[in-house]
Design a protein around this motif. Structure first.
Motif, mmCIF file in Angstrom:
data_model
loop_
_atom_site.group_PDB
_atom_site.id
_atom_site.type_symbol
_atom_site.label_atom_id
_atom_site.label_comp_id
_atom_site.label_asym_id
_atom_site.label_seq_id
_atom_site.Cartn_x
_atom_site.Cartn_y
_atom_site.Cartn_z
ATOM 1 N N ARG A 5 92.217 31.711 50.119
ATOM 2 C CA ARG A 5 90.962 31.228 49.560
ATOM 3 C C ARG A 5 89.846 31.314 50.597
ATOM 4 N N VAL A 6 88.704 31.868 50.193
ATOM 5 C CA VAL A 6 87.506 31.857 51.032
ATOM 6 C C VAL A 6 86.792 30.545 50.733
ATOM 7 N N THR A 7 86.517 29.761 51.766
ATOM 8 C CA THR A 7 85.867 28.466 51.571
ATOM 9 C C THR A 7 84.402 28.474 51.965
ATOM 10 N N ASP A 8 83.978 29.484 52.728
ATOM 11 C CA ASP A 8 82.586 29.549 53.156
ATOM 12 C C ASP A 8 82.285 30.952 53.673
ATOM 13 N N ILE A 9 81.053 31.379 53.483
ATOM 14 C CA ILE A 9 80.571 32.656 54.008
ATOM 15 C C ILE A 9 79.268 32.360 54.741
ATOM 16 N N GLN A 10 79.174 32.805 55.972
ATOM 17 C CA GLN A 10 77.977 32.556 56.768
ATOM 18 C C GLN A 10 77.506 33.845 57.426
ATOM 19 N N LEU A 11 76.196 33.948 57.608
ATOM 20 C CA LEU A 11 75.607 35.041 58.367
ATOM 21 C C LEU A 11 74.959 34.457 59.610
ATOM 22 N N THR A 12 75.236 35.048 60.760
ATOM 23 C CA THR A 12 74.532 34.702 61.988
ATOM 24 C C THR A 12 73.767 35.952 62.399
ATOM 25 N N ASN A 13 73.093 35.908 63.513
ATOM 26 C CA ASN A 13 72.407 37.114 63.993
ATOM 27 C C ASN A 13 73.387 38.233 64.296
ATOM 28 N N SER A 14 74.609 37.877 64.698
ATOM 29 C CA SER A 14 75.578 38.880 65.134
ATOM 30 C C SER A 14 76.729 39.123 64.166
ATOM 31 N N TYR A 15 77.074 38.136 63.345
ATOM 32 C CA TYR A 15 78.311 38.211 62.572
ATOM 33 C C TYR A 15 78.130 37.868 61.096
ATOM 34 N N THR A 16 79.105 38.325 60.318
ATOM 35 C CA THR A 16 79.398 37.784 58.998
ATOM 36 C C THR A 16 80.699 37.028 59.188
ATOM 37 N N VAL A 17 80.712 35.738 58.884
ATOM 38 C CA VAL A 17 81.861 34.887 59.154
ATOM 39 C C VAL A 17 82.445 34.383 57.842
ATOM 40 N N LEU A 18 83.726 34.636 57.642
ATOM 41 C CA LEU A 18 84.436 34.116 56.482
ATOM 42 C C LEU A 18 85.319 32.966 56.941
ATOM 43 N N SER A 19 85.093 31.779 56.393
ATOM 44 C CA SER A 19 85.996 30.658 56.618
ATOM 45 C C SER A 19 87.002 30.685 55.485
ATOM 46 N N MET A 20 88.281 30.605 55.831
ATOM 47 C CA MET A 20 89.331 30.806 54.838
ATOM 48 C C MET A 20 90.457 29.802 55.020
ATOM 49 N N THR A 21 91.273 29.690 53.978
ATOM 50 C CA THR A 21 92.494 28.896 54.058
ATOM 51 C C THR A 21 93.646 29.725 53.497
ATOM 52 N N PHE A 22 94.808 29.476 54.045
ATOM 53 C CA PHE A 22 96.042 29.989 53.473
ATOM 54 C C PHE A 22 96.905 28.785 53.217
ATOM 55 N N GLY A 23 97.297 28.597 51.973
ATOM 56 C CA GLY A 23 98.161 27.483 51.610
ATOM 57 C C GLY A 23 99.437 28.024 51.026
ATOM 58 N N SER A 24 100.523 27.907 51.762
ATOM 59 C CA SER A 24 101.808 28.368 51.263
ATOM 60 C C SER A 24 102.158 27.558 50.023
ATOM 61 N N GLN A 25 102.458 28.227 48.938
ATOM 62 C CA GLN A 25 102.688 27.564 47.665
ATOM 63 C C GLN A 25 103.910 26.650 47.733
ATOM 64 N N GLU A 26 103.739 25.414 47.243
ATOM 65 C CA GLU A 26 104.831 24.443 47.269
ATOM 66 C C GLU A 26 106.003 24.880 46.401
ATOM 67 N N ARG A 27 105.739 25.716 45.401
ATOM 68 C CA ARG A 27 106.831 26.123 44.513
ATOM 69 C C ARG A 27 107.820 27.062 45.215
ATOM 70 N N TYR A 28 107.408 27.625 46.343
ATOM 71 C CA TYR A 28 108.309 28.473 47.105
ATOM 72 C C TYR A 28 108.997 27.639 48.173
ATOM 73 N N GLU A 29 110.228 27.975 48.446
ATOM 74 C CA GLU A 29 110.940 27.296 49.524
ATOM 75 C C GLU A 29 110.792 28.115 50.789
ATOM 76 N N GLY A 30 110.994 27.470 51.907
ATOM 77 C CA GLY A 30 110.943 28.191 53.170
ATOM 78 C C GLY A 30 109.543 28.269 53.730
ATOM 79 N N SER A 31 109.236 29.405 54.324
ATOM 80 C CA SER A 31 107.960 29.554 55.004
ATOM 81 C C SER A 31 107.416 30.965 54.807
ATOM 82 N N SER A 32 106.169 31.136 55.192
ATOM 83 C CA SER A 32 105.522 32.451 55.165
ATOM 84 C C SER A 32 105.063 32.773 56.570
ATOM 85 N N GLU A 33 105.093 34.037 56.920
ATOM 86 C CA GLU A 33 104.542 34.484 58.195
ATOM 87 C C GLU A 33 103.243 35.210 57.888
ATOM 88 N N ILE A 34 102.168 34.779 58.549
ATOM 89 C CA ILE A 34 100.863 35.358 58.267
ATOM 90 C C ILE A 34 100.213 35.890 59.539
#
Length: 181
Positions: A65-94
């Protein structure tokens, strides 16, 4: 009793009007850059640019999920989240692939990945357990003036691996107006 209620009301109003000042630990190299370790809280700090309205895009994976998009003089910054779904067991490698880039709607212009905070760049990986959430930022070259609709392309999905591709992100980034004399 009325005097006490009046005094409480005045104290509440005065408290609501109080301001606080933030002094960064070290000045950023880009004067509009506010993503600093220990920097301004997104909740309490003053924002430099308005958040986009309904322009955070649609990811090909519901965990991303993208939670925010910002522009600075130098960058385009995407603030994001990764939420491993509770319905899956175990873990994810990202991780994020270093070839990830932003791309204009017409596909004519690409904006290269610069750096990541809070997520490793491949081949390094971060393990996220089921039910946990990881918050991170991706920095790209700044969008050209006038580019307001764009997407993020990481790679093609393959068996056992989902790439992080997002379409339909928007931000206010008007082209400079040219005056005719």
């Amino acid at each position: 009793m009325k005097l006490m209620l009046f005094a409480c009301l005045i104290a509440l109003i005065a408290g609501a009007c109080a301001t606080s000042t933030y002094t960064p630990q070290s000045p950023p190299s880009d004067p509009t850059e506010y993503y600093q370790p220990g920097g301004i809280s997104l909740i309490t700090g003053k924002r430099l640019f308005p958040d986009p309205t309904n322009g955070l895009g649609k990811a090909n994976d519901p965990s991303i999920r993208v939670t925010d998009i910002q522009l600075t003089n130098s960058y385009t910054v995407l603030s994001m989240t990764f939420g491993s779904q509770e319905r899956y067991e175990g873990s994810s490698e990202i991780s994020i692939q270093p070839e990830v880039h932003l791309i204009t709607r017409d596909g004519q212009r690409k904006y290269n990945f610069i750096k990541a905070e809070g997520i490793p760049v491949a081949p390094n990986r971060l393990t996220v357990d089921a039910g946990d959430q990881t918050v991170f930022r991706l920095y790209f070259e700044r969008l050209d003036k006038g580019v307001e609709l764009f997407g993020m392309y990481e790679c093609e999905d393959s068996e056992g691996s989902t790439c992080w591709n997002i379409v339909g992100m928007t931000i206010q980034n008007p082209a400079d107006s040219v005056s005719v004399k």
